[in-house]
Design an enzyme around this catalytic site. Structure first.
Site, PDB file in Angstrom:
ATOM      1  N   CYS A 116      -6.759   4.695  -2.010  1.00 52.74           N
ATOM      2  CA  CYS A 116      -6.758   3.254  -1.740  1.00 52.74           C
ATOM      3  C   CYS A 116      -7.989   2.511  -2.256  1.00 52.74           C
ATOM      4  CB  CYS A 116      -6.616   3.012  -0.237  1.00 52.74           C
ATOM      5  SG  CYS A 116      -5.120   3.700   0.494  1.00 52.74           S
TER       6      CYS A 116
ATOM      7  N   HIS B  93      -9.288  -3.052   1.438  1.00 54.17           N
ATOM      8  CA  HIS B  93     -10.069  -1.830   1.638  1.00 54.17           C
ATOM      9  C   HIS B  93     -11.419  -1.892   0.922  1.00 54.17           C
ATOM     10  CE1 HIS B  93      -9.328   2.622   2.880  1.00 54.17           C
ATOM     11  NE2 HIS B  93     -10.556   2.226   3.156  1.00 54.17           N
TER      12      HIS B  93
ATOM     13  N   ASP C 175       0.848  -1.188   0.000  1.00 51.44           N
ATOM     14  CA  ASP C 175       0.000   0.000   0.000  1.00 51.44           C
ATOM     15  C   ASP C 175       0.886   1.240   0.000  1.00 51.44           C
ATOM     16  OD1 ASP C 175      -1.830   2.101   0.683  1.00 51.44           O
ATOM     17  OD2 ASP C 175      -3.194   0.593   1.468  1.00 51.44           O
ATOM     18  N   GLN C 176       0.677   2.080  -1.007  1.00 51.56           N
ATOM     19  CA  GLN C 176       1.392   3.353  -1.078  1.00 51.56           C
ATOM     20  C   GLN C 176       2.878   3.141  -1.361  1.00 51.56           C
ATOM     21  OE1 GLN C 176      -0.603   6.269   1.453  1.00 51.56           O
ATOM     22  NE2 GLN C 176       1.351   7.191   1.926  1.00 51.56           N
TER      23      GLN C 176
ATOM     24  N   ASP D   2      -1.174   0.023  -4.871  1.00 48.49           N
ATOM     25  CA  ASP D   2      -2.411   0.713  -5.262  1.00 48.49           C
ATOM     26  C   ASP D   2      -2.162   2.151  -5.693  1.00 48.49           C
ATOM     27  OD1 ASP D   2      -1.721   1.423  -2.675  1.00 48.49           O
ATOM     28  OD2 ASP D   2      -3.742   1.243  -1.856  1.00 48.49           O
ATOM     29  N   HIS D   3      -1.048   2.737  -5.290  1.00 48.93           N
ATOM     30  CA  HIS D   3      -0.635   4.089  -5.676  1.00 48.93           C
ATOM     31  C   HIS D   3       0.724   4.331  -5.047  1.00 48.93           C
ATOM     32  CE1 HIS D   3      -1.775   5.121  -1.587  1.00 48.93           C
ATOM     33  NE2 HIS D   3      -2.980   4.610  -1.821  1.00 48.93           N
TER      34      HIS D   3
END
Length: 534
Positions: free
Chosen positions: A73, A123, A33-34, A320-321
């Site tokens: 997210c 999420h 994540d991130q 996701d980013h």
């Protein structure tokens, strides 16, 4: 994979010319994540300590220009799982429920005979916490309720409780334990044990004369998402000066880039800007957290090798980013700039499935679902994406180049009050949002996105073409009305559900029926995995 092995009309994988049988591979998707692409050694960061991810990249297919389709997210993940843009799903932000009726790659592969399991974070917002996964082995780390609904009608100086906050930068540093570490350690443990269980299931099937099911396992971690609180051992891998400072920490001119200033104000960076020591500590903690994820990737690969699964398993590493990490005075995500919008996309697998190399054709998370369906020999589905296996083939054959595919990025959540759209074509990135100045960046001439050339006469044709493409895809006034109406509906529902007896949407795993609580004799007979397992 060579061209003759792919049936393009339905996405199936055909037998090799020599007549050998091709069984669908097992698929392991590892999502952080991130985790920004630029913070990995595989993407050229010399400071990163990511040997396990880098090894997968060196042996597999690396997509150098992979993007999320929204830098946030929940909508990014819903879009990834369905191959559908967030606005088409009605998943605009982190407080938007994801409809159970939307087919995901887990539904498609399960329908094609795969065992599907989710370990960790996805999420999902709403009552459906499986979305096609046959098993879900952990809770999520964040709530599944309609708690994070933006309000575009709210005056901008009034902040909602759940907004990202600058404190994550000021408080960055080592933690002995944290919610995120506890969660990710459990995800890793459950991942390794689930791989054991898939071998046990194969042993049982073979003993009963049945065909073992291939498996899809998605292992999804929360690191390196803020707060930046890595373990000591990962912090200690980096010395003072090992990690470079932001290349361009200067905040863009508010007249040309009001979105960045809205993001800064939303998180409180307009009132309290971190000094260089705080910036360095936060970046140190982030890189350490990425190294922590890399260790988990290494453990998963080692377990696959120990169990004899690597020869027929495809591993995909993505996120996701990204994270701005202080560039342009920004942190976290929510921005269309490269550090926020780009993600790693690494595919590792047997030679007959994955064509090794580095590819410059732009791809996005929309392309993951058709890729998985092709790998799983599942019928093709309606999707905005294309199989990355085919993209790699075509680029290698000279049939695709960076101008051949557009990538569109939406941002419809907090930090804006109008829809923001971004389109990437070749080296050009065009950003438009009603009320904001248009932005155009030439990523080849200006990779750091420092010069907005939207008003440069030399780029007038590019602006016309990219704006025209967005105009064919979107009615911005209608989209804005849809987002605002959705926010109003969800705020009412969330308020109502908070009154009286509250019932959470959070997933609560069933007790595991293993050891002597389940099928005792099968557990004794098929539960042991001998060293010779293959």
């Amino acid at each position: 994979m060579t061209e003759e092995h792919v049936s393009h009309h339905d996405g199936t994988v055909s037998p090799p010319a020599d007549g050998a049988t091709v069984s669908p591979p097992n698929i392991v998707v590892i999502q952080a994540d991130q985790m920004a692409a630029q913070a990995l050694g595989a993407y050229g960061d010399e400071a990163a300590k990511t040997p396990h991810i880098d090894a997968l990249a060196a042996e597999g297919a690396v997509f150098d220009r992979a993007y999320c389709n929204t830098p946030l997210c929940a909508p990014s993940r819903a879009s990834m799982m369905t191959g559908t843009m967030p606005s088409e799903l009605g998943c605009f932000d982190n407080g938007d429920d994801f409809a159970s009726s939307e087919p995901t790659f887990a539904h498609h592969l399960r329908n094609a005979g795969y065992h599907t399991a989710l370990v960790g974070r996805m999420h999902f917002i709403g009552a459906d916490q499986h979305h096609g996964f046959e098993e879900r082995l952990t809770t999520d780390v964040y709530p599944a309720d309609l708690d994070m609904v933006p309000d575009w009608d709210l005056p901008f100086d009034q902040k909602l409780q759940w907004y990202h906050d600058a404190e994550a930068v000021f408080d960055a540093g080592v933690s002995e334990a944290s919610v995120q570490q506890d969660f990710d350690d459990e995800v890793a443990f459950r991942t390794l044990r689930h791989l054991n269980d898939r071998v046990r299931a194969r042993q049982w099937a073979e003993a009963h004369g049945e065909q073992a099911r291939p498996f899809l396992m998605v292992s999804s971690f929360i690191h390196p998402h803020d707060p930046y609180e890595p373990p000591q051992e990962h912090w200690d891998r980096f010395g003072d000066g090992d990690i470079p400072d932001p290349a361009h920490p200067e905040v863009p001119d508010p007249a040309s880039d009001p979105h960045s200033h809205r993001l800064r104000a939303m998180s409180g960076f307009d009132l309290r800007d971190p000094g260089i020591d705080e910036v360095r500590r936060a970046r140190h903690a982030y890189y350490a957290a990425v190294s922590y994820i890399d260790d988990h990737v290494g453990r998963i690969r080692a377990q696959l090798e120990k169990l004899g699964l690597m020869d027929n398993t495809v591993i995909i590493v993505t996120s996701d980013h990204g994270d701005m990490l202080g560039e342009k005075g920004l942190w976290y995500k929510m921005s269309p700039y490269e550090q926020s919008a780009r993600v790693p996309m690494i595919i590792h697998g047997p030679e007959h499935l994955v064509q090794k190399g580095r590819y410059r054709t732009p791809v996005s998370l929309l392309d993951l679902m058709p890729t998985l369906l092709q790998l799983g020999q599942a019928p093709a589905a309606e999707t905005r994406g294309d199989s990355m296996l085919e993209i790699a083939q075509k680029e290698a054959a000279g049939e695709l180049d960076p101008y051949s595919r557009d990538v569109v990025i939406e941002y419809l959540a907090e930090g804006t009050v109008r829809p923001q759209l971004t389109i990437v074509r070749g080296p050009h990135k065009f950003i438009t949002c009603p009320g904001d100045p248009d932005q155009l960046f030439d990523l080849q001439a200006d990779p750091d996105e420092l010069r907005n050339v939207a008003d440069d006469p030399a780029y007038a044709d590019v602006v016309t073409a990219l704006r025209g493409e967005l105009d064919t895809r979107y009615d911005l006034a209608t989209l804005e009305d849809q987002v605002r109406a959705s926010q109003r509906r969800r705020r009412l529902v969330a308020e109502a559900l908070s009154k009286g007896q509250a019932r959470s949407f959070d997933f609560d795993p069933d007790p595991e029926q293993r050891y002597v609580r389940g099928d005792f004799w099968s557990a004794l007979k098929y539960g042991t995995i001998r060293r010779s397992a293959s």
